[in-house]
Design an enzyme around this catalytic site. Structure first.
Site, mmCIF file in Angstrom:
data_model
loop_
_atom_site.group_PDB
_atom_site.id
_atom_site.type_symbol
_atom_site.label_atom_id
_atom_site.label_comp_id
_atom_site.label_asym_id
_atom_site.label_seq_id
_atom_site.Cartn_x
_atom_site.Cartn_y
_atom_site.Cartn_z
ATOM 1 N N ASP A 127 34.028 37.736 28.639
ATOM 2 C CA ASP A 127 33.580 37.362 29.985
ATOM 3 C C ASP A 127 34.684 36.449 30.530
ATOM 4 O OD1 ASP A 127 31.022 37.526 31.803
ATOM 5 O OD2 ASP A 127 31.594 35.428 31.889
ATOM 6 N N LYS A 173 23.681 36.454 26.191
ATOM 7 C CA LYS A 173 24.897 35.842 26.743
ATOM 8 C C LYS A 173 25.230 34.630 25.898
ATOM 9 C CE LYS A 173 27.764 36.760 30.153
ATOM 10 N NZ LYS A 173 28.204 38.128 30.512
ATOM 11 N N VAL A 222 38.536 42.042 36.432
ATOM 12 C CA VAL A 222 37.543 42.737 37.251
ATOM 13 C C VAL A 222 38.137 43.082 38.615
ATOM 14 C CG1 VAL A 222 35.295 42.533 38.377
ATOM 15 C CG2 VAL A 222 35.592 41.700 36.041
ATOM 16 N N PHE A 234 41.093 37.461 40.919
ATOM 17 C CA PHE A 234 42.356 38.143 40.635
ATOM 18 C C PHE A 234 42.503 38.420 39.149
ATOM 19 C CE2 PHE A 234 43.228 33.710 40.149
ATOM 20 C CZ PHE A 234 44.314 33.538 39.309
ATOM 21 N N GLY A 235 41.376 38.412 38.415
ATOM 22 C CA GLY A 235 41.395 38.712 36.985
ATOM 23 C C GLY A 235 41.187 40.187 36.719
#
Length: 444
Positions: A164, A124, A239, A236-237
């Site tokens: 991400d 990451k 995903v 609300f992105g």
């Protein structure tokens, strides 16, 4: 293995890294019994080696804003474990980014990637730079400066970053453009690329789509399905958008989305143009959901609250870590919620997870539920390596197969007196694959 001793030693070496310690504690508590059945693991210090990253890169990122002033941010890449394949994991650009969060995400990524059955290790990275409020030119200059520091330590068979929070297709494009210029190579070193230059179809939707495939498998195991169910979603992105899209296609009604300012409850259901509007909200750069009610007056906005108070059949945290706490869990249990699945990484606090397990709730962790995103990134890597492009049907079929396989692994390792403990099942399945790979390769 003395779990408490290992955790105490880890906390002494990494004080204050609460997210990282939480992630390690969850895995160790799940695998302790099976670990102790393998004395060869203890002899080879598998746990002690697994909880320490292979290496961590920390670097300064200097970029110029639109006023001509220099700005300084901190960049990171945590290469955690590559026992089963090249390091693989996203880059997060957000003001909250610190080493503890990236280590927790990298540690989770080890087991998530192992569950996909694809040859990918865990990593990451990211920066405390926030794209919010920045101009496109400022974001471009930052991405180029970030890659100038990172490029020597990544590659198609070494470390393959993805996106991400705060890193979408635009940012990946800027990062990849600079990487390609520096290396003079056109390789699949980043995933989440645009379709025009090596990206995979379905990648933006994959995390949400894969999560719903997994949730549907959970329901079918209890002789249920998604049709007719009400669903609460946070975030609300991309995903949340993918999850809402696929849940609606499966016949469910999504009734909530949320942002930092509060949540929207839409009793008529969030479908069609309302789902499309989620992307407009995200692209506006304001990072708030309140304007939804101006466009769709039948909805209600609840300021500074979370959607878990609504009575629904299925709850899907899709925003960020530890977004669903103990009080939220109690409300969901009291409201008779049938299924809770972490679509965000470690979306539930330890207390909330414990409550769900104690009450024998149908509950699954992020490393299993949201693995569809990294799985499709792995499929993008395969397409890049073969210099081909698969159609949507083939990618979706492969994603279906991977999510079914992950569910089967959870069932195999998660049996507890008639109850499927998906947390235990996911952790043991991922751990055993990585542990055996580490054993076979020796103490390196």
């Amino acid at each position: 293995m003395n779990t408490q001793r290992v955790l105490a030693d880890l906390e002494a070496r990494h004080p204050g890294e609460m997210e990282f310690l939480q992630a390690v504690r969850e895995v160790l508590m799940s695998v302790e019994d099976v670990y102790n059945q393998h004395p060869e693991f203890e002899k080879n210090k598998i746990i002690e080696r697994m909880v320490e990253p292979d290496r961590i890169f920390t670097f300064r990122v200097v970029w110029e804003d639109d006023r001509g002033d220099l700005q300084v941010n901190r960049g990171y890449r945590v290469q955690f474990n590559n026992a089963i394949g090249p390091y693989k994991g996203g880059l997060r650009f957000h003001a909250s980014v610190n080493l503890s969060i990236l280590k927790f995400l990298g540690f989770e990524q080890i087991f998530k990637n192992a569950l996909t059955t694809l040859p990918m290790g865990g990593a990451k990275g990211g920066s405390d730079f926030s794209p919010r409020g920045k101009s496109p030119a400022e974001i471009r200059r930052f991405c180029h400066a970030f890659m100038l520091e990172l490029w020597r330590n990544i590659g198609p068979d070494m470390d393959v970053p993805a996106g991400d929070i705060g890193v979408g297709g635009r940012e990946i494009g800027y990062l990849y453009g600079m990487y390609k210029k520096l290396t003079r190579e056109h390789t699949g070193t980043l995933t989440g690329k645009g379709l025009e230059y090596g990206g995979s179809i379905l990648r933006p939707e994959a995390t949400g789509f894969g999560a719903l495939y997994f949730v549907n498998q959970m329901l079918q195991d209890r002789d249920m399905d998604m049709a007719g169910k009400t669903v609460a979603i946070s975030g609300f992105g991309n995903v949340a958008w993918g999850a809402a899209t696929k849940a609606t296609q499966m016949g469910a009604k999504v009734v909530t989305i949320s942002g930092p300012d509060g949540y929207i409850y839409d009793p008529e259901g969030i479908s069609g143009e309302k789902i499309d509007y989620m992307l407009e909200l995200r692209s506006s750069g304001d990072d708030i959901v309140a304007p939804y009610v101006d466009k769709f007056p039948g909805a209600v906005f609840y300021a500074n609250k979370k959607p878990w108070e609504q009575k629904v059949d299925i709850a899907l945290p899709c925003a960020t870590q530890n977004e669903l706490g103990a009080d939220d869990a109690r409300m969901l249990i009291e409201n008779g919620t049938k299924c809770i699945a972490e679509v965000s990484n470690m979306g539930c606090t330890e207390e909330a997870t414990t409550l769900f397990l104690q009450n024998k709730m149908l509950f699954a962790p992020g490393k299993a539920v949201n693995a569809g995103g990294v799985a499709t990134s792995g499929l993008e890597m395969s397409q890049n390596a073969m210099h081909i492009s698969w159609g949507a049907d083939e990618v979706d079929q492969r994603l279906h197969h991977i999510m079914r396989s992950i569910h089967e692994q959870c069932i195999t390792y998660g049996q507890e007196d008639g109850y499927i403990n998906y947390v235990k099942g996911a952790n043991i399945a991922g751990f055993m694959k990585v542990a055996h790979a580490m054993m076979n390769q020796g103490p390196i």
